[in-house]
Structure formats: C-alpha cells, structure tokens
Write a protein that holds these residues in place. Structure first.
Motif, PDB file in Angstrom:
ATOM      1  N   SER A  53       0.850  -1.196   0.000  1.00  0.00           N
ATOM      2  CA  SER A  53       0.000   0.000   0.000  1.00  0.00           C
ATOM      3  C   SER A  53       0.882   1.240   0.000  1.00  0.00           C
ATOM      4  CB  SER A  53      -0.902   0.023   1.243  1.00  0.00           C
ATOM      5  OG  SER A  53      -0.106   0.138   2.416  1.00  0.00           O
ATOM      6  N   GLN A  54       0.253   2.374  -0.244  1.00  0.00           N
ATOM      7  CA  GLN A  54       0.992   3.634  -0.195  1.00  0.00           C
ATOM      8  C   GLN A  54       1.477   3.924   1.226  1.00  0.00           C
ATOM      9  OE1 GLN A  54      -0.637   7.941  -0.652  1.00  0.00           O
ATOM     10  NE2 GLN A  54      -0.039   7.356  -2.730  1.00  0.00           N
ATOM     11  N   ASP A  55       0.685   3.559   2.213  1.00  0.00           N
ATOM     12  CA  ASP A  55       1.089   3.764   3.613  1.00  0.00           C
ATOM     13  C   ASP A  55       2.362   2.989   3.938  1.00  0.00           C
ATOM     14  OD1 ASP A  55      -0.995   5.458   4.135  1.00  0.00           O
ATOM     15  OD2 ASP A  55      -2.285   3.921   5.022  1.00  0.00           O
ATOM     16  N   GLU A  56       2.463   1.773   3.412  1.00  0.00           N
ATOM     17  CA  GLU A  56       3.661   0.962   3.656  1.00  0.00           C
ATOM     18  C   GLU A  56       4.886   1.596   2.987  1.00  0.00           C
ATOM     19  OE1 GLU A  56       3.910  -3.664   3.826  1.00  0.00           O
ATOM     20  OE2 GLU A  56       4.498  -3.068   1.799  1.00  0.00           O
ATOM     21  N   GLU A  57       4.686   2.140   1.781  1.00  0.00           N
ATOM     22  CA  GLU A  57       5.774   2.811   1.072  1.00  0.00           C
ATOM     23  C   GLU A  57       6.229   4.059   1.836  1.00  0.00           C
ATOM     24  OE1 GLU A  57       6.776   4.662  -3.379  1.00  0.00           O
ATOM     25  OE2 GLU A  57       4.804   3.789  -2.942  1.00  0.00           O
ATOM     26  N   ILE A  58       5.268   4.829   2.324  1.00  0.00           N
ATOM     27  CA  ILE A  58       5.591   6.030   3.111  1.00  0.00           C
ATOM     28  C   ILE A  58       6.357   5.646   4.373  1.00  0.00           C
ATOM     29  CG2 ILE A  58       4.575   7.851   4.553  1.00  0.00           C
ATOM     30  CD1 ILE A  58       2.342   8.065   2.408  1.00  0.00           C
ATOM     31  N   HIS A  59       5.902   4.608   5.046  1.00  0.00           N
ATOM     32  CA  HIS A  59       6.565   4.152   6.274  1.00  0.00           C
ATOM     33  C   HIS A  59       8.027   3.774   5.998  1.00  0.00           C
ATOM     34  CE1 HIS A  59       7.371   2.229  10.057  1.00  0.00           C
ATOM     35  NE2 HIS A  59       7.486   1.036   9.506  1.00  0.00           N
ATOM     36  N   PHE A  60       8.254   3.117   4.880  1.00  0.00           N
ATOM     37  CA  PHE A  60       9.624   2.702   4.541  1.00  0.00           C
ATOM     38  C   PHE A  60      10.524   3.909   4.312  1.00  0.00           C
ATOM     39  CE2 PHE A  60      12.856   1.810   1.319  1.00  0.00           C
ATOM     40  CZ  PHE A  60      13.590   0.821   1.976  1.00  0.00           C
ATOM     41  N   PHE A  61      10.063   4.855   3.465  1.00  0.00           N
ATOM     42  CA  PHE A  61      10.914   5.975   3.089  1.00  0.00           C
ATOM     43  C   PHE A  61      10.962   7.086   4.140  1.00  0.00           C
ATOM     44  CE2 PHE A  61      10.203   4.118  -1.165  1.00  0.00           C
ATOM     45  CZ  PHE A  61      11.536   4.024  -1.580  1.00  0.00           C
ATOM     46  N   LYS A  62       9.995   7.110   5.031  1.00  0.00           N
ATOM     47  CA  LYS A  62       9.984   8.140   6.072  1.00  0.00           C
ATOM     48  C   LYS A  62      10.628   7.647   7.372  1.00  0.00           C
ATOM     49  CE  LYS A  62       6.859  11.317   8.522  1.00  0.00           C
ATOM     50  NZ  LYS A  62       5.454  11.742   8.725  1.00  0.00           N
ATOM     51  N   ASP A  63      10.411   6.375   7.709  1.00  0.00           N
ATOM     52  CA  ASP A  63      10.826   5.876   9.019  1.00  0.00           C
ATOM     53  C   ASP A  63      11.968   4.851   8.983  1.00  0.00           C
ATOM     54  OD1 ASP A  63       8.714   7.355  10.277  1.00  0.00           O
ATOM     55  OD2 ASP A  63       7.322   5.810   9.604  1.00  0.00           O
ATOM     56  N   LYS A 128       3.424  13.322  -0.957  1.00  0.00           N
ATOM     57  CA  LYS A 128       4.342  13.991  -1.887  1.00  0.00           C
ATOM     58  C   LYS A 128       5.797  13.801  -1.489  1.00  0.00           C
ATOM     59  CE  LYS A 128       1.527  17.667  -3.900  1.00  0.00           C
ATOM     60  NZ  LYS A 128       1.468  19.119  -4.231  1.00  0.00           N
ATOM     61  N   TYR A 129       6.041  13.793  -0.183  1.00  0.00           N
ATOM     62  CA  TYR A 129       7.405  13.698   0.318  1.00  0.00           C
ATOM     63  C   TYR A 129       7.985  12.287   0.235  1.00  0.00           C
ATOM     64  CZ  TYR A 129       7.026  18.381   2.463  1.00  0.00           C
ATOM     65  OH  TYR A 129       6.897  19.729   2.688  1.00  0.00           O
ATOM     66  N   ASN A 151      13.766   4.499  -8.085  1.00  0.00           N
ATOM     67  CA  ASN A 151      13.053   3.367  -7.480  1.00  0.00           C
ATOM     68  C   ASN A 151      13.441   3.161  -6.014  1.00  0.00           C
ATOM     69  OD1 ASN A 151      11.523   2.468  -9.744  1.00  0.00           O
ATOM     70  ND2 ASN A 151      13.409   1.639 -10.632  1.00  0.00           N
ATOM     71  N   PHE A 152      14.465   3.917  -5.574  1.00  0.00           N
ATOM     72  CA  PHE A 152      14.945   3.706  -4.204  1.00  0.00           C
ATOM     73  C   PHE A 152      15.083   5.023  -3.438  1.00  0.00           C
ATOM     74  CE2 PHE A 152      18.287   2.095  -1.129  1.00  0.00           C
ATOM     75  CZ  PHE A 152      17.446   1.191  -0.505  1.00  0.00           C
ATOM     76  N   VAL A 153      14.414   6.046  -3.915  1.00  0.00           N
ATOM     77  CA  VAL A 153      14.490   7.337  -3.231  1.00  0.00           C
ATOM     78  C   VAL A 153      13.202   8.110  -3.475  1.00  0.00           C
ATOM     79  CG1 VAL A 153      15.503   8.624  -5.163  1.00  0.00           C
ATOM     80  CG2 VAL A 153      16.002   9.336  -2.827  1.00  0.00           C
ATOM     81  N   THR A 154      12.841   8.959  -2.524  1.00  0.00           N
ATOM     82  CA  THR A 154      11.702   9.854  -2.696  1.00  0.00           C
ATOM     83  C   THR A 154      12.179  11.289  -2.511  1.00  0.00           C
ATOM     84  OG1 THR A 154      11.046   9.923  -0.357  1.00  0.00           O
ATOM     85  CG2 THR A 154      10.200   8.092  -1.695  1.00  0.00           C
TER      86      THR A 154
END
Length: 279
Positions: A53-63, A128-129, A151-154
């Motif tokens: 999910s998008q939440d899982e992607e955000i969690h990975f790149f944010k936390d 967005k971040y 593919n490995f950075v936001t």
C-alpha cells in the motif's frame, strides 16, 4: 521483519566498532564499509517485493530507510571533520569545532519548514514527500534526488536522513568541545596499587555493568549521575567507553538474554561457590 533484522544487525556491528575501535578515522572507515553493504542488501530486498500500500511505502521511506542512510551521512561527515581538523593548540581546534556546529545550525535554519513538519509528526504532505515519483520542484529538492535511482528514493527521504544524522553530529561536536573544556589533568590517588588493573573483557560488557551499578544505586547512596560513574570507570580502567548511551540502546534490543555479561557473572560466581563447598 527482514528490514528490522537488517537494521538490528547493522546497529550491532556499528556498536561493536564504536566500542572496540578508539581511532575515530579508522572507526569511520569501517563503519562506512559496513553501512554500504547493509544499504545494498536493503535495496535488493525492496527490489524483490512490492509495497502492499501507499502507507507501507511512506513508512519505509519516512521511518525505515533514513535509519540506514543517516548513519552513512553521520560517519562520513565525522570522517571529513576529523581528517580536516587543523593541527594546533586547543584554541584552534575549539574554533574549528564551533564552526562545524555553526554549519549545522545553518542547515536547520535553511530546512526549518520541513524540520518542523517532520519533528511535529505531521503527515498531510507525506504522499508527496515519501512516495516515489511524487516530487514537486517547489519543495526545494536536493540535487542528490535527481541523480539517484528513483526506485529507491523519494523527494524528502534523504532530507529526513540528514536531519537524523545532523542531530547525532551536534551531539558529537558538543561532546568534543566539552571534552576539551574538561581536559584538565586530575591528581592521582595518594595510594596507588602496585599492579594496574586493565579491563580485558569487551567494552559492551563494561557498559552493561555500568548501567547495572547505576540502576542499583551503589555509589553515593544512589546520588551519582550515570555520567559520573562512567567517567570514574573510564579513569579506573584507562578505557574510553565512547557513546555508551547508544551502546545501552543496542543492549536493550538484544534478542534472548539482554544481560549476557551479568548473567555470566552470576553463573560463574555460583559455580565458584559450589566448587568451594565441594572442596
């Protein structure tokens, strides 16, 4: 769980290096080598699977990912600071460290808006971040973003890593300045033992003992600060415990027996008592 295991393994390896290698430059070289390998494994893991999910992607790149990258930034920056440190008296070196602290302040001032967003736990712009391909040039992106594997950075995962690294760098520099301030030769005891006792177990074991003694309140009826006890043990055993606070965090995260050294002390003492009873 795979990512958590990778992070725990990395923390254990860095903790070992931090405690066992006293030379800062060599320590940084070893640490950077280990972190790069860990990041490579992390990237392979992400490439093999899709985020659910998008939440899982955000969690990975944010936390999650910033916990790896921040360590690379931290050790790389310390390496640069220490290799460029001027030769001279304390006054020159002190001015140098203060200038590095000022550079950190400038970074936080320049990133104040995002820093507040991140530190206050906001999430309304996370989509967005911290989602790949969702960048907005108006958010003052680092040039690093455009040169990286998309593919490995936001857009802002690297900024989070820098914030985390700079928090650690601030502690490092302030500790250096405090160390210089307190660098006064202490008088030796009037009664000196004939044989100097050298701590030959691991530094991690001494950190474990340090926290146990402080928790038990065995010094000055429990009034002694942890820092004072640590300084005393360092003086007594002529040893540098380094960032023992971080070492304790790693001890807390151990799987299984978290008090390995103290458990070993207890078992060996009981064994000695039993052997004494038998004789």
């Amino acid at each position: 769980m795979k990512i958590t295991d990778l992070l725990n393994q990395l923390n254990e390896q860095l903790n070992f290096i931090d405690l066992e290698i006293d030379d800062t430059i060599i320590k940084c070289e070893k640490a950077i080598e280990i972190i790069l390998k860990s990041l490579e494994n992390l990237k392979k893991h992400v490439q093999k699977r899709q985020f659910k999910s998008q939440d899982e992607e955000i969690h990975f790149f944010k936390d999650l990912k910033p916990q790896f990258v921040s360590k690379l930034i931290y050790y790389n920056k310390i390496y640069k600071i220490e290799t460029k440190k001027p030769h001279g008296g304390q006054r020159v070196v002190k001015k140098y460290y203060k200038l590095e602290l000022h550079k950190l302040k400038l970074f936080f001032d320049n990133e104040l808006e995002f820093y507040r967003y991140f530190r206050t736990g906001n999430n309304y712009l996370d989509y967005k971040y911290f989602v790949r391909g969702k960048f907005d040039i108006k958010f003052s992106l680092d040039s690093f973003y455009f040169e990286s594997d998309t593919n490995f950075v936001t857009a802002h995962s690297f900024k989070v890593s820098k914030i985390m690294a700079h928090d650690l760098l601030q502690v490092f520099l302030e500790d250096k300045l405090l160390e210089m301030k307190n660098n006064i030769q202490t008088g030796k005891s009037q009664v000196n033992p004939k044989i100097k006792q050298i701590w030959t177990a691991s530094k991690v074991s001494l950190v474990e003992l340090l926290y146990a003694l402080h928790s038990e309140g065995v010094f000055n009826n429990g009034a002694s600060d942890l820092k004072d006890i640590a300084s005393y043990l360092e003086y007594m055993f002529d040893i540098n415990l380094g960032q023992y606070h971080r070492a304790f965090l790693e001890i807390r995260m151990r799987k299984g027996d978290r008090t390995k050294f103290i458990t070993s002390l207890k078992e060996n003492l009981i064994k000695r008592m039993d052997n004494t009873d038998d004789s």
